[in-house]
Design a protein around this motif. Sequence first.
Motif, PDB file in Angstrom:
ATOM      1  N   GLY A 146      -2.704 -47.975 -83.163  1.00 45.44           N
ATOM      2  CA  GLY A 146      -2.681 -48.808 -84.361  1.00 45.44           C
ATOM      3  C   GLY A 146      -2.052 -48.120 -85.549  1.00 45.44           C
ATOM      4  O   GLY A 146      -2.751 -47.758 -86.505  1.00 45.44           O
ATOM      5  N   PRO A 147      -0.766 -47.896 -85.543  1.00 48.61           N
ATOM      6  CA  PRO A 147      -0.113 -47.189 -86.649  1.00 48.61           C
ATOM      7  C   PRO A 147      -0.178 -47.946 -87.972  1.00 48.61           C
ATOM      8  O   PRO A 147       0.049 -47.355 -89.031  1.00 48.61           O
ATOM      9  CB  PRO A 147       1.339 -47.040 -86.164  1.00 48.61           C
ATOM     10  CG  PRO A 147       1.528 -48.145 -85.172  1.00 48.61           C
ATOM     11  CD  PRO A 147       0.208 -48.330 -84.503  1.00 48.61           C
ATOM     12  N   ASP A 148      -0.480 -49.236 -87.927  1.00 45.54           N
ATOM     13  CA  ASP A 148      -0.524 -50.031 -89.158  1.00 45.54           C
ATOM     14  C   ASP A 148      -1.882 -49.968 -89.860  1.00 45.54           C
ATOM     15  O   ASP A 148      -2.049 -50.537 -90.938  1.00 45.54           O
ATOM     16  CB  ASP A 148      -0.178 -51.499 -88.848  1.00 45.54           C
ATOM     17  CG  ASP A 148       1.240 -51.653 -88.303  1.00 45.54           C
ATOM     18  OD1 ASP A 148       2.094 -50.814 -88.667  1.00 45.54           O
ATOM     19  OD2 ASP A 148       1.476 -52.589 -87.521  1.00 45.54           O
ATOM     20  N   PHE A 149      -2.863 -49.313 -89.263  1.00 45.00           N
ATOM     21  CA  PHE A 149      -4.166 -49.179 -89.909  1.00 45.00           C
ATOM     22  C   PHE A 149      -4.043 -48.369 -91.211  1.00 45.00           C
ATOM     23  O   PHE A 149      -3.280 -47.406 -91.293  1.00 45.00           O
ATOM     24  CB  PHE A 149      -5.161 -48.450 -88.993  1.00 45.00           C
ATOM     25  CG  PHE A 149      -5.925 -49.363 -88.080  1.00 45.00           C
ATOM     26  CD1 PHE A 149      -6.655 -50.432 -88.579  1.00 45.00           C
ATOM     27  CD2 PHE A 149      -5.939 -49.131 -86.711  1.00 45.00           C
ATOM     28  CE1 PHE A 149      -7.372 -51.255 -87.730  1.00 45.00           C
ATOM     29  CE2 PHE A 149      -6.650 -49.946 -85.861  1.00 45.00           C
ATOM     30  CZ  PHE A 149      -7.373 -51.017 -86.367  1.00 45.00           C
ATOM     31  N   ASP A 150      -4.808 -48.765 -92.207  1.00 42.95           N
ATOM     32  CA  ASP A 150      -4.892 -47.983 -93.436  1.00 42.95           C
ATOM     33  C   ASP A 150      -5.960 -46.912 -93.226  1.00 42.95           C
ATOM     34  O   ASP A 150      -7.155 -47.209 -93.174  1.00 42.95           O
ATOM     35  CB  ASP A 150      -5.267 -48.893 -94.621  1.00 42.95           C
ATOM     36  CG  ASP A 150      -5.318 -48.124 -95.935  1.00 42.95           C
ATOM     37  OD1 ASP A 150      -4.988 -46.922 -95.937  1.00 42.95           O
ATOM     38  OD2 ASP A 150      -5.705 -48.722 -96.959  1.00 42.95           O
TER      39      ASP A 150
END
Length: 401
Positions: free
Chosen positions: A185-189
């Motif tokens: 999940g590279p888009d997780f903050d």
Amino acid sequence: MEIVILAVVIALVAVGLISGLVVSSRKKKQLPPSAPSSTPTLTPPAEPRVGEEAETPRDEARRPIEEVGLPGAGTPVEEEPVVLEPETPALEVPEPTAGRLVRLRARLARSQNSLGKGLLALLSRDNLDEDTWEEIEDTLLTADVGVAPTQELVERLRERVRVLGTRTPEELRALLREELVALLGPDFDREVKTEGGAETPGVVMVVGVNGTGKTTTTGKLARVLVADGRSVVLGAADTFRAAAADQLQTWGERVGARTVRGPEGGDPASIAFDAVKEGIAEGADVVLIDTAGRLHTKTGLMDELGKVKRVVEKHGPLDEVLLVLDATTGQNGLVQARVFAEVVDITGIVLTKLDGTAKGGIVIAVQRELGVPVKLIGLGEGPDDLAPFEPGAFVDALIGD
């Protein structure tokens, strides 16, 4: 006639002399003994005796000690006593957090034999038959990736390998890296939120079961924030475990963070409330609250954790609720995560003990289970071994260069 008179006189004189001698002799016999002389008689000193024969010391008058000023110095000046103040320990300077995971990748790479290198070895076979793909699935499951993520990854790998045709080691490594990063999940903050309000500090509550390293993680997180230029107040709301407050205070003193604590066995919610209050009064940037470890199967303890959260929120909303999980527990940690998420709305995960025997796939599984990101990972016992989680650096450590 004259001769007779002379003879009588001589006789009388002789009688008188004899009578005087007799009387004098009697007086001498009747005299008392003579008085001692006033002059002392000097006697030689006795030889000193030692041991059991030694005499008991006698109290004697002693000459008092007198202070005598130096010639020409006038009145002596009294010196003030010197008071030695306790030394303040030098504050430690934590390592910068930027790129910390890259510096610790050697420790993280201990997990790569069961995941990264194992997958590369299987994908490099000349013939990728069904047996090989089953081995790939087993490798992923053994690494605690989870059933659903494993099936998803295998399907994507099969499709891409079929399209790719030739499979050089470089191509396979790039392919595997890309797919693993996508699963993470590279888009997780993944930033730990500590902004707070206009007049209130950011508030982070740390929760977890007993034995996960929760208090240590709170102390290490304080170092991470201090390294990033934040001022921190610590709240020792773990009042059930002996010496938990002392342990947290020691962590804080190393970097200049004050610890708000209460009596052992006190009300955790009250201490958490006071910690935020002190943070507001001091103008601190962040307040970190360490809560007592709880068994996720104990309803009463979990309810109390919810009370701590509600009391803290009287000052303002919580910025973060971080759940600390022991990475070595694997899938058992997911059961704990579900219960905690229902009680306090988890916003981020901290995975400790990810070096050594931990399975790297637990990062993927716990994120899929909770829908929240892994924000920090612990990679050792050192004070600066807590690192912000970076998916790319994590995968690179798993599969090697």
